[in-house]
Structures are given as C-alpha cells and as structure tokens.
Design an enzyme around this catalytic site. Structure first.
Site, PDB file in Angstrom:
ATOM      1  N   SER A  57       9.781   2.056 -39.284  1.00 37.96           N
ATOM      2  CA  SER A  57      10.142   1.812 -37.899  1.00 37.96           C
ATOM      3  C   SER A  57       9.911   0.357 -37.580  1.00 37.96           C
ATOM      4  CB  SER A  57       9.318   2.680 -36.967  1.00 37.96           C
ATOM      5  OG  SER A  57       9.972   3.898 -36.808  1.00 37.96           O
ATOM      6  N   ASP A  95      15.363   1.453 -28.680  1.00 35.69           N
ATOM      7  CA  ASP A  95      13.970   1.515 -29.143  1.00 35.69           C
ATOM      8  C   ASP A  95      13.491   0.165 -29.691  1.00 35.69           C
ATOM      9  OD1 ASP A  95      11.502   2.242 -30.097  1.00 35.69           O
ATOM     10  OD2 ASP A  95      12.187   4.046 -31.132  1.00 35.69           O
ATOM     11  N   HIS A 133       8.573   2.173 -29.651  1.00 42.67           N
ATOM     12  CA  HIS A 133       7.517   3.142 -29.962  1.00 42.67           C
ATOM     13  C   HIS A 133       6.420   2.530 -30.825  1.00 42.67           C
ATOM     14  CE1 HIS A 133       9.815   4.292 -33.741  1.00 42.67           C
ATOM     15  NE2 HIS A 133       8.602   4.519 -34.189  1.00 42.67           N
TER      16      HIS A 133
HETATM   17  N1  ARG Z   1      10.850   9.765 -34.967  1.00 41.50           N
HETATM   18  C1  ARG Z   1      10.615   8.364 -34.940  1.00 41.50           C
HETATM   19  C2  ARG Z   1       9.464   8.001 -35.929  1.00 41.50           C
HETATM   20  O1  ARG Z   1       9.016   8.834 -36.656  1.00 41.50           O
HETATM   21  C3  ARG Z   1      10.390   7.861 -33.565  1.00 41.50           C
HETATM   22  C4  ARG Z   1       9.180   8.375 -32.866  1.00 41.50           C
HETATM   23  C5  ARG Z   1       8.909   7.869 -31.495  1.00 41.50           C
HETATM   24  N2  ARG Z   1       9.525   8.647 -30.455  1.00 41.50           N
HETATM   25  C6  ARG Z   1       9.039   9.803 -29.934  1.00 41.50           C
HETATM   26  N3  ARG Z   1       9.741  10.434 -29.039  1.00 41.50           N
HETATM   27  N4  ARG Z   1       7.888  10.338 -30.274  1.00 41.50           N
HETATM   28  O2  ARG Z   1       8.505   7.373 -35.671  1.00 41.50           O
HETATM   29  N1  ASP Z   2      10.336   6.780 -36.803  1.00 36.01           N
HETATM   30  C1  ASP Z   2       9.703   6.443 -38.067  1.00 36.01           C
HETATM   31  C2  ASP Z   2       8.648   5.351 -37.913  1.00 36.01           C
HETATM   32  O1  ASP Z   2       8.023   5.241 -36.882  1.00 36.01           O
HETATM   33  C3  ASP Z   2      10.721   6.108 -39.090  1.00 36.01           C
HETATM   34  C4  ASP Z   2      11.149   7.326 -39.824  1.00 36.01           C
HETATM   35  O2  ASP Z   2      10.308   8.195 -40.081  1.00 36.01           O
HETATM   36  O3  ASP Z   2      12.324   7.386 -40.194  1.00 36.01           O
HETATM   37  O4  ASP Z   2       8.286   4.675 -38.839  1.00 36.01           O
END
Ligand code: ARG
Ligand code: ASP
Length: 711
Positions: free
Chosen positions: A641, A218, A82
């Site tokens: 991330s 990921d 991502h």
């Molecule tokens: N929640 C994770 C972070 O905050 C991964 C986000 C990417 N994935 C998604 N389905 N949007 O970035």
């Molecule tokens: N998914 C998040 C990021 O992209 C990490 C988190 O918020 O735990 O940095």
C-alpha cells in the site's frame, strides 16, 4: 487424475512467463529481458543502482508497514490515505477533524510533525548467503542452526562498510536457503502535508474495501525533513526539506489497457510455496475461526460508533484495521476455493514426487534419502500442529488482539514477569508510552462489551485443555479493576512509581485471571506449537531447496518479507465470473453513481460534485472523463500500500492501495486470470490536490510529464 492433468497443463503454461505466475522480485535480480519484452523502456540499472541515482532512491518504507515515494525535489512524499490514517487522526479533534474535513498545509510552517513516524530508503542490497550459512551443518538442530546464523549476522553486520547514519539488516529468503543484506537510511522527521477528507480518501469505506470496481482517492501527502547536511535527524524545527537523489516524475499523459506497469515497494508477507495440507487448514479451520471472532467484535464497536461522534473518531482507525483483515480472510478463503488452489497444489506435489522418484531410481544421493519423505512428513506435521494453530489464533484474536482490557492485563502481567530484569526500567517506560497512546482512544463501555463477548467465545470454542477451567471473567472484574480504572483516569500519574504500580497490579483480579489464561496458553499451546513449527520450518526449507532443484521449469520468487521488491505486469481488466467482464478503469462518473447523501461510506463533499457537474477537470481528464482508479496484473500484498505504480519509463502513473476481491488469495496462490492490484490514477491525485484542495503549491513542486510523448 484427468482433472489434475488438465490443471497441471494450465499450471505449466503459466510458468512460461515468470511474472504470469506472480512474483515479487529482488530489485538487484530482475529479469530485464522479460520486462522489456512486456514493454518496459528503461533498464534494470535505472530501477536499482547502488552506485548512482536510480528509481529506488525515491522509494521509502513508510512507518515500517506501508510504502511511500518521493515526488518532488523537496522531499514531498506520497502514500495512501489509509497509511497516513493514524497520523491524520492524531492531529484531529472534534473541533478540527482532519479525518472528516481533510488537511492542507498552506506553507512549510504548517506541515505537522509526527513523532515516531519514519521513512526508510534502501541504499544497497547484497547476497550474503555463503557468509551467513558458513559453519551451518545439516546435522544442527534448529536451535543450533539459528544460533550460528545469528552469530554470523552479527559479525557481518559489524564488518559492513557504511556511513554512520546508515543501518544494516540481514533477512532470510527462500525459507532460509538464501540471505540478503540491506544497507538502509531512516529519516525520522516526516511531516503531514495534506490529506483529502475521508469521504474521498476512504470513499466506499469497508463496503468497497477489497473490491472492484472502486472509486477511492486513497492518498495522503507527507514530507521528509533532514538536517542541514541532508541527513536523517530527529525532529527539529531547524530541519529542512530533504533533497532526494531521485524523485518520480508524474505521467499525466494517460494509460491504456495492455500498458506495461511495475510496482516498487515493501510487500509484507506471502506464503506461496505451502503444501496443500496447509492451505486446507487455513481455509477450513483457521480463517473461519478468526473471521467469527472479528465479526463479533466489529458488530459491537460499530453499534457504538454509529451513536457517538467522539467514539467514532476514537475507534475509526481501530475499526478499519480489524475490518480490513476480517474481510480479506473471507475473500481469501473463497478465492482459494474458487481458483482450485488446493487441487492445483496437490497436482503440483504429485508432479514433484514423480520427478523425485524418477531421479532416485538411478541415483543414490543423500537427497534421495530426504526428498521422497518431504511431503508425507509435512502432511503429518500439519495434522499435528492443527489444534495448536487453531488455539494460537484463538488466543491472539480473542485475548490479545481485539479486547483492549485483556491486552492491558496481558501487558501488566508482562511487567510483573520482567520486574527483576536488568532492562526493566526501559521496558517500563515503553509500556507507559504504549498505554498512554492506547488510552487516548479507549472507551470503557465499548471495550467491556467486546471483552465479555470474546471471553464468552473463548469458553465456547477454545478446547478445554488449552484454557484454565477455574477462571471466570465477569462484568464485575472489568468494572472493578483498579488498574483499568486508574490508568483510564491518568496513565502517567498511575505509573509514576513502578514499585507502587506493580504492587497494585499484583492485587488486581482481572490481571490475575488473564495471567492464568496466558500461563495455560503458554504451557499447553505455545511451547508445543513452536516445537512443531520448528520441524515444519526445517522441512519447508528443505522442500524449498528441493523444489528449486527439481522444478526448474517453474520460476521461483522469494516470499515477501517486508524487503524492497519489484513486481510487474500489465494494465488489464478481468472476468470475475462467467459472462461478466470488469473494465480496467473507473472514472468520476462512478463516484456520482455511488453517491449516497448522508451515508458515512458513500457521501461526498459538495465541491467534488460541483467539479463533476462542471466537468472542471483541468488537464487531468482522458477522453472527457476524469480517471479515478485502475487495475493491473501486478502481484502485490499488504505493505505494498502506497507503492508507486510506474509506467514503462519509470514515471508515476498510480498509487497502489488494494487488490480485487476474487484475487485476494494471491498471498498463497497467485492466479493471473483474476489477481489484480488496485491503484489510484495519478491524475485523480493531482486533480484533488489542484482543483479540489487548491493546493497548487504542491503541484508546482512536481515534475509532470506526458508519457505518450516519451514513447
Ligand atoms: N484493503 C486495503 C489494504 O489491505 C485497504 C485497507 C484500508 N481501508 C479500509 N477500509 N480498512 O490495506
Ligand atoms: N491494502 C494493502 C496494504 O495496505 C495492500 C494489499 O493488501 O493489496 O498494504
């Protein structure tokens, strides 16, 4: 009262171990003995040493928003799928859709350049508090204070000894009670090497996002290129793979629950020391408003994406990023409520007040004139700022963030406003580049529907005094906007002549109307809000100083601010609710269990299913199963991330990418019982590269170690 004291005793027991209360520590100030007590084998100097190669030399800020790490002597760089999403998308077409199919460069020549993408290493960190606060007095207004600090930063930055290809930045910590200087090295030629298909890299998509148990691969792979002297350079075909001072060995020996682990990266923003009043406002007022706006926008975009392949590619990245925080805010509000964060914060404030009172019964210092007033003053200020915070979130989400036609109109208004500035030509060029990028992934029908819906909401929910009452945006305004239409046809052609373009822009009804919306927002909300926010910042700074003084039994770490940090903990499952326990790891079996043929979130490539059927796991299995994801008690946030999860010896065991749903409130309130970070097991990454993608040339570059044998 009784409830508070129970909570308080829980609270204080957390304080025993610093990291149990969460923590993102400055790498030059690690609590080495605690880390060793928890199981670490290496020294703090091996993690961060400005004078010789250390682990920090493998950690790079990726594109300013994520983290990445070097995993080979040839600058191979690992980050999340991502985090590389935009780049993977930018090389994709309907014919060669790398988002869907994945991409694996067969050789160096096929590694794809990404204009604008950077990787920044930290060379050194210095505490410069005394120099930055030199000449700052408590009698200064916020403005005077900021001016003075800015001057000091300029002087110190100019006098810092560094190489010509390095940069300097200074950042505030502990709400401006401390300042640190960073010497950095930014590489500008970062190429895409490989990415799994989204069905692996984004498996579970938005349904599984922020959730555990998880089964997402990921990750994506890039490479840093440098000039012939191994220094940062703009893209050139003559650049060569970067030779790092350090790269991370990969531990394929396996992990167990209870193992020590640390995460090294660039957490973006936390606010762990807010008063209860601010948390209340967040959960009751601000999060619900933002959630509602995004829900509406997402519903419309989703409808179009389902029906049209091209729109699906164009909006994939946008949709994911809008959905990401939409879902996070929901989890965050629930988590703050369920963990009793607000009550605990109130109990903490009572304890603080009690101590101040006791101290000031026997003392007549200037602190004693200030400290007792802090909480009541902050409570009042938060009450005062609430309508402005709400309006500001509303404007940002409904006008600026989620309807691109409005954003374009705002951008054009900015151009009109700045037309007589000396730096206008440069600004104009940047806007042109920005609009060109935006229009690549713009669909007028999708955006029109979003914009009209959000405008409707703006009328309903934005208090009347904060919006112009004579402005009505209609479908015709969006259909007939010459600017929108001409830019859509050809940005460069339309913007070729700035004078002509501005003349046209000034005639555009949509631009005029959005200009009025913005002006009203500026005068009625923005100015007022920043003057109250200045007072809040001032109080929060003093409150931070007071907490550091009065609450010595609590361990304080500075809020995240996109600078390099270390967080540590243990591999550990958790109990999301009574009677339910979640294991610390998942395996490929779970991918098969979640597999839904034809479903855009849970379909997987046949080849992965075959590998599972044949149990063809190479050397990457543990007890006959292929590990996929695992969790630990590391305190992470957005920006972490792509951060490496390291073992007790500093080897890579995982790649951080998310947090568990019940614990997403950790940006404001870390709860050691339920806050967990989620990582891709390093062995799943190797398995996908080796067995799924047949990209053994990449595995050969890496150094694989058996962590168990090192113990
Ligand atoms: N929640 C994770 C972070 O905050 C991964 C986000 C990417 N994935 C998604 N389905 N949007 O970035
Ligand atoms: N998914 C998040 C990021 O992209 C990490 C988190 O918020 O735990 O940095």
């Amino acid at each position: 009262m009784k409830k508070y004291s129970v909570l308080l005793s829980i609270f204080w027991s957390f304080a025993l171990f610093a990291q149990q209360g969460g923590g993102m520590w400055i790498p030059t100030e690690l609590n080495e003995s605690e880390m060793k007590d928890m199981g670490m084998h290496i020294s703090a100097k091996e993690i961060f040493n400005p004078k010789s190669a250390s682990i920090k030399d493998a950690i790079a800020h990726f594109g300013g928003g994520c983290t990445s790490e070097v995993i080979s002597p040839q600058g191979l760089l690992l980050t999340n799928h991502h985090c590389g999403y935009r780049q993977i998308q930018s090389h994709s077409t309907v014919e060669h859709n790398y988002l869907e199919e994945g991409y694996w460069a067969q050789d160096f020549e096929n590694e794809l350049p990404n204009p604008g993408l950077t990787a920044t290493f930290i060379v050194d960190i210095k505490d410069v508090t005394a120099k930055i606060l030199n000449g700052v007095s408590p009698d200064h207004t916020e403005q005077q204070r900021n001016d003075r600090i800015k001057d000091n930063i300029d002087i110190i930055s100019a006098n810092t000894v560094k190489e010509s290809y390095q940069d300097v930045m200074v950042r505030p910590f502990y709400k401006g009670n401390k300042y640190y200087l960073f010497i950095t090295e930014t590489f500008k030629d970062v190429r895409l090497v490989g990415a799994p298909p989204s069905s692996i890299g984004k498996f579970g998509s938005d349904t599984d996002n922020w959730m555990w148990p998880r089964h997402t691969g990921d990750f994506s792979v890039f490479r840093i290129y440098a000039d012939k002297n191994n220094r940062p350079a703009a893209y050139s075909k003559d650049n060569v793979p970067y030779t790092p001072k350090h790269y991370l060995p990969v531990n394929v020996g396996g992990i167990e629950e209870g193992d020590f682990t640390f995460v090294f990266g660039f957490p973006g923003m936390t606010d762990e020391y807010l008063p209860a009043a601010a948390l209340e406002q967040l959960t009751q007022k601000l999060n619900p408003a933002k959630i509602k706006i995004r829900e509406n926008a997402l519903g419309i975009i989703d409808k179009y994406m389902k029906d049209d392949e091209k729109i699906k590619i164009q909006y994939a990245s946008k949709y994911a990023s809008v959905a990401n925080y939409w879902k996070k805010w929901i989890g965050e509000s629930q988590g703050l409520e369920r963990s009793g964060a607000i009550e605990q914060r109130k109990a903490y404030e009572e304890e603080f007040m009690k101590r101040v009172k006791e101290r000031c019964m026997v003392e007549r210092s200037k602190e004693c004139a200030i400290y007792p007033q802090l909480i009541p003053t902050l409570n009042n200020l938060y009450k005062e700022i609430e309508p402005y915070n709400y309006a500001s979130d509303y404007f940002n989400e409904a006008i600026y963030r989620n309807a691109e036609s409005f954003r374009i109109a705002l951008t054009i208004n900015n151009l009109i406003d700045k037309q007589n500035d000396a730096d206008f030509p440069g600004y104009y060029k940047r806007v042109q580049g920005y609009l060109e990028g935006l229009y690549k992934n713009f669909n007028p029908s999708v955006d029109k529907e979003v914009a009209l819906r959000l405008w409707e909401m703006y009328q309903e929910d934005m208090p009347a005094e904060f919006r112009p009452n004579d402005v009505h945006i209609t479908e015709a305004d969006l259909n007939n906007s010459i600017i929108l239409n001409q830019l859509f046809t050809d940005v460069n052609q339309t913007m070729q002549n700035p004078k002509q373009f501005l003349a046209l822009a000034q005639q555009d009804a949509l631009a005029q109307k959005i200009g009025k919306v913005k002006d009203t927002y500026q005068t009625q909300v923005s100015n007022k809000k920043s003057s109250i926010q200045d007072q809040i910042d001032n109080q929060l700074r003093t409150y931070m100083q007071a907490q550091l003084e009065m609450m010595k039994d609590k361990k304080f770490f500075p809020d995240a601010n996109s600078t390099l940090r270390v967080t540590y903990g243990k591999v550990k499952g958790y109990e999301p609710k009574d009677g339910v326990y979640y294991d610390y790891k998942t395996t490929l079996k779970g991918v098969q269990e979640k597999y839904k043929p034809g479903d855009y979130e849970f379909d997987v490539p046949q080849k992965l299913l075959d590998l599972y059927q044949d149990q063809d796991y190479g050397t990457y299995a543990q007890d006959g199963e292929l590990p996929v994801n695992f969790i630990a008690t590391n305190h992470t946030t957005g920006g972490n991330s792509g951060s490496p999860a390291l073992d007790a010896d500093g080897n890579l065991i995982g790649l951080n990418f998310d947090r568990v749903w019940e614990g997403t409130m950790s940006d404001y309130h870390y709860d050691p019982e339920i806050s967990r970070n989620i990582m891709v097991d390093a062995r799943y990454i190797l398995f996908i590269i080796d067995k799924y993608a047949d990209a053994q040339r990449l595995i050969k570059e890496m150094k694989l170690v058996d962590g168990k044998k090192q113990k």
